[in-house]
Motif scaffolding. Structure first.
Motif, PDB file in Angstrom:
ATOM      1  N   ASP A   1       5.243   3.251   4.148  1.00 37.22           N
ATOM      2  CA  ASP A   1       6.430   2.399   4.090  1.00 37.22           C
ATOM      3  C   ASP A   1       6.076   0.956   4.444  1.00 37.22           C
ATOM      4  N   HIS A   2       5.264   0.778   5.475  1.00 34.96           N
ATOM      5  CA  HIS A   2       4.866  -0.574   5.889  1.00 34.96           C
ATOM      6  C   HIS A   2       4.114  -1.275   4.758  1.00 34.96           C
ATOM      7  N   GLN A   3       3.211  -0.551   4.106  1.00 33.56           N
ATOM      8  CA  GLN A   3       2.408  -1.161   3.053  1.00 33.56           C
ATOM      9  C   GLN A   3       3.259  -1.570   1.854  1.00 33.56           C
ATOM     10  N   THR A   4       4.232  -0.761   1.464  1.00 35.96           N
ATOM     11  CA  THR A   4       5.070  -1.154   0.327  1.00 35.96           C
ATOM     12  C   THR A   4       5.983  -2.325   0.713  1.00 35.96           C
ATOM     13  N   GLU A   5       6.491  -2.329   1.957  1.00 29.35           N
ATOM     14  CA  GLU A   5       7.311  -3.457   2.417  1.00 29.35           C
ATOM     15  C   GLU A   5       6.492  -4.750   2.427  1.00 29.35           C
ATOM     16  N   ARG A   6       5.276  -4.671   2.935  1.00 30.46           N
ATOM     17  CA  ARG A   6       4.405  -5.844   2.987  1.00 30.46           C
ATOM     18  C   ARG A   6       4.035  -6.315   1.578  1.00 30.46           C
ATOM     19  N   LEU A   7       3.831  -5.382   0.656  1.00 26.93           N
ATOM     20  CA  LEU A   7       3.521  -5.743  -0.731  1.00 26.93           C
ATOM     21  C   LEU A   7       4.648  -6.620  -1.282  1.00 26.93           C
ATOM     22  N   ALA A   8       5.888  -6.240  -1.030  1.00 22.42           N
ATOM     23  CA  ALA A   8       7.034  -7.013  -1.512  1.00 22.42           C
ATOM     24  C   ALA A   8       7.067  -8.413  -0.859  1.00 22.42           C
ATOM     25  N   GLU A   9       6.681  -8.490   0.425  1.00 18.50           N
ATOM     26  CA  GLU A   9       6.672  -9.783   1.133  1.00 18.50           C
ATOM     27  C   GLU A   9       5.544 -10.682   0.624  1.00 18.50           C
ATOM     28  N   VAL A  10       4.358 -10.106   0.467  1.00 17.63           N
ATOM     29  CA  VAL A  10       3.180 -10.884   0.068  1.00 17.63           C
ATOM     30  C   VAL A  10       3.299 -11.376  -1.375  1.00 17.63           C
ATOM     31  N   LEU A  11       3.868 -10.553  -2.246  1.00 18.23           N
ATOM     32  CA  LEU A  11       3.935 -10.892  -3.677  1.00 18.23           C
ATOM     33  C   LEU A  11       5.293 -11.442  -4.100  1.00 18.23           C
TER      34      LEU A  11
ATOM     35  N   TYR B   1      -0.846  -5.118 -10.274  1.00 17.91           N
ATOM     36  CA  TYR B   1      -2.073  -4.312 -10.357  1.00 17.91           C
ATOM     37  C   TYR B   1      -3.294  -5.133  -9.946  1.00 17.91           C
ATOM     38  N   ALA B   2      -3.380  -6.364 -10.399  1.00 21.21           N
ATOM     39  CA  ALA B   2      -4.534  -7.216 -10.060  1.00 21.21           C
ATOM     40  C   ALA B   2      -4.656  -7.374  -8.544  1.00 21.21           C
ATOM     41  N   PHE B   3      -3.534  -7.525  -7.863  1.00 21.17           N
ATOM     42  CA  PHE B   3      -3.548  -7.634  -6.401  1.00 21.17           C
ATOM     43  C   PHE B   3      -4.036  -6.331  -5.776  1.00 21.17           C
ATOM     44  N   LEU B   4      -3.474  -5.212  -6.190  1.00 19.54           N
ATOM     45  CA  LEU B   4      -3.817  -3.915  -5.605  1.00 19.54           C
ATOM     46  C   LEU B   4      -5.233  -3.463  -5.950  1.00 19.54           C
ATOM     47  N   ALA B   5      -5.750  -3.870  -7.105  1.00 19.57           N
ATOM     48  CA  ALA B   5      -7.075  -3.422  -7.553  1.00 19.57           C
ATOM     49  C   ALA B   5      -8.204  -3.978  -6.700  1.00 19.57           C
ATOM     50  N   ASP B   6      -7.939  -5.032  -5.925  1.00 21.52           N
ATOM     51  CA  ASP B   6      -8.952  -5.647  -5.055  1.00 21.52           C
ATOM     52  C   ASP B   6      -8.674  -5.236  -3.613  1.00 21.52           C
ATOM     53  N   LEU B   7      -9.535  -4.380  -3.053  1.00 25.07           N
ATOM     54  CA  LEU B   7      -9.300  -3.888  -1.685  1.00 25.07           C
ATOM     55  C   LEU B   7      -9.317  -5.008  -0.647  1.00 25.07           C
ATOM     56  N   ASN B   8      -9.913  -6.162  -0.961  1.00 23.64           N
ATOM     57  CA  ASN B   8      -9.850  -7.292  -0.032  1.00 23.64           C
ATOM     58  C   ASN B   8      -8.392  -7.667   0.273  1.00 23.64           C
TER      59      ASN B   8
ATOM     60  N   GLU C   1      -6.467   0.620 -15.485  1.00 26.24           N
ATOM     61  CA  GLU C   1      -5.901  -0.729 -15.512  1.00 26.24           C
ATOM     62  C   GLU C   1      -4.406  -0.738 -15.786  1.00 26.24           C
ATOM     63  N   ASN C   2      -3.706  -1.476 -14.931  1.00 24.47           N
ATOM     64  CA  ASN C   2      -2.251  -1.637 -15.009  1.00 24.47           C
ATOM     65  C   ASN C   2      -1.480  -0.323 -14.909  1.00 24.47           C
ATOM     66  N   LYS C   3      -2.104   0.707 -14.312  1.00 24.13           N
ATOM     67  CA  LYS C   3      -1.430   1.991 -14.109  1.00 24.13           C
ATOM     68  C   LYS C   3      -1.633   2.530 -12.693  1.00 24.13           C
ATOM     69  N   GLU C   4      -2.914   2.767 -12.304  1.00 21.50           N
ATOM     70  CA  GLU C   4      -3.129   3.333 -10.977  1.00 21.50           C
ATOM     71  C   GLU C   4      -4.494   2.996 -10.407  1.00 21.50           C
ATOM     72  N   LEU C   5      -4.545   3.128  -9.073  1.00 24.79           N
ATOM     73  CA  LEU C   5      -5.759   2.897  -8.307  1.00 24.79           C
ATOM     74  C   LEU C   5      -5.841   4.019  -7.284  1.00 24.79           C
ATOM     75  N   ILE C   6      -6.985   4.682  -7.196  1.00 19.27           N
ATOM     76  CA  ILE C   6      -7.166   5.769  -6.234  1.00 19.27           C
ATOM     77  C   ILE C   6      -8.344   5.431  -5.335  1.00 19.27           C
ATOM     78  N   ALA C   7      -8.126   5.589  -4.026  1.00 22.67           N
ATOM     79  CA  ALA C   7      -9.196   5.373  -3.046  1.00 22.67           C
ATOM     80  C   ALA C   7      -9.357   6.648  -2.229  1.00 22.67           C
ATOM     81  N   ILE C   8     -10.612   6.962  -1.932  1.00 15.95           N
ATOM     82  CA  ILE C   8     -10.925   8.147  -1.131  1.00 15.95           C
ATOM     83  C   ILE C   8     -11.886   7.747  -0.018  1.00 15.95           C
ATOM     84  N   PRO C   9     -11.979   8.556   1.038  1.00 14.36           N
ATOM     85  CA  PRO C   9     -12.907   8.246   2.132  1.00 14.36           C
ATOM     86  C   PRO C   9     -14.361   8.315   1.677  1.00 14.36           C
TER      87      PRO C   9
END
Length: 132
Positions: A121-131, A18-25, A64-72
């Motif tokens: 799919d690419h983003q979840t695959e990359r998440l597994a690689e990065v973390l 969650y800490a990784f995903l919560a930071d859009l950087n 926190e530790n559950k979800e993150l939502i981003a909108i345009p």
């Protein structure tokens, strides 16, 4: 509403994922090559999708530790919501799910559904690689 999902199981505690995903950087590391002109802060990101559009997003909700939502932040070609959820897998690891909800008419669905699924799919695959 078209809903596109992709999930991945990680051998890491929810708090770390969650800490990784919560930071859009951090999300730039999850993007495919055809995403460029990336600019971000903790709460906002803007980028260009090759041959498609420029998109600017902001975090609209954090649980926190559950979800993150981003909108345009600017009017996109279609309404879209990007959501990440994290849940305990029961073994001390985390299931991270990326959910893209897009308001697509039939023509846009034919054009955009496959690229959006590939992106998720690419983003979840990359998440597994990065973390790892």
């Amino acid at each position: 509403m078209t809903v596109i999902e992709s999930s991945v199981e990680l051998n890491l505690p929810i708090e770390k994922v969650y800490a990784f995903l919560a930071d859009l950087n951090n999300h730039q590391q999850l993007m495919p090559e055809h995403i460029y002109n990336w600019s971000s802060t903790t709460d906002e990101a803007s980028f260009t999708i090759q041959n498609m559009a420029k998109l600017a997003i902001k975090v609209s909700e954090r649980i926190e530790n559950k979800e993150l939502i981003a909108i345009p932040t600017e009017k996109p070609p279609f309404d879209v919501e990007l959501k990440w959820t994290v849940t305990d897998n029961g073994n001390g690891g985390t299931i991270a799910k990326h959910i893209i909800s897009a308001d697509l008419n039939m023509m846009m669905k034919m054009l955009a559904a496959k690229p959006l699924q590939s992106l998720a799919d690419h983003q979840t695959e990359r998440l597994a690689e990065v973390l790892k």
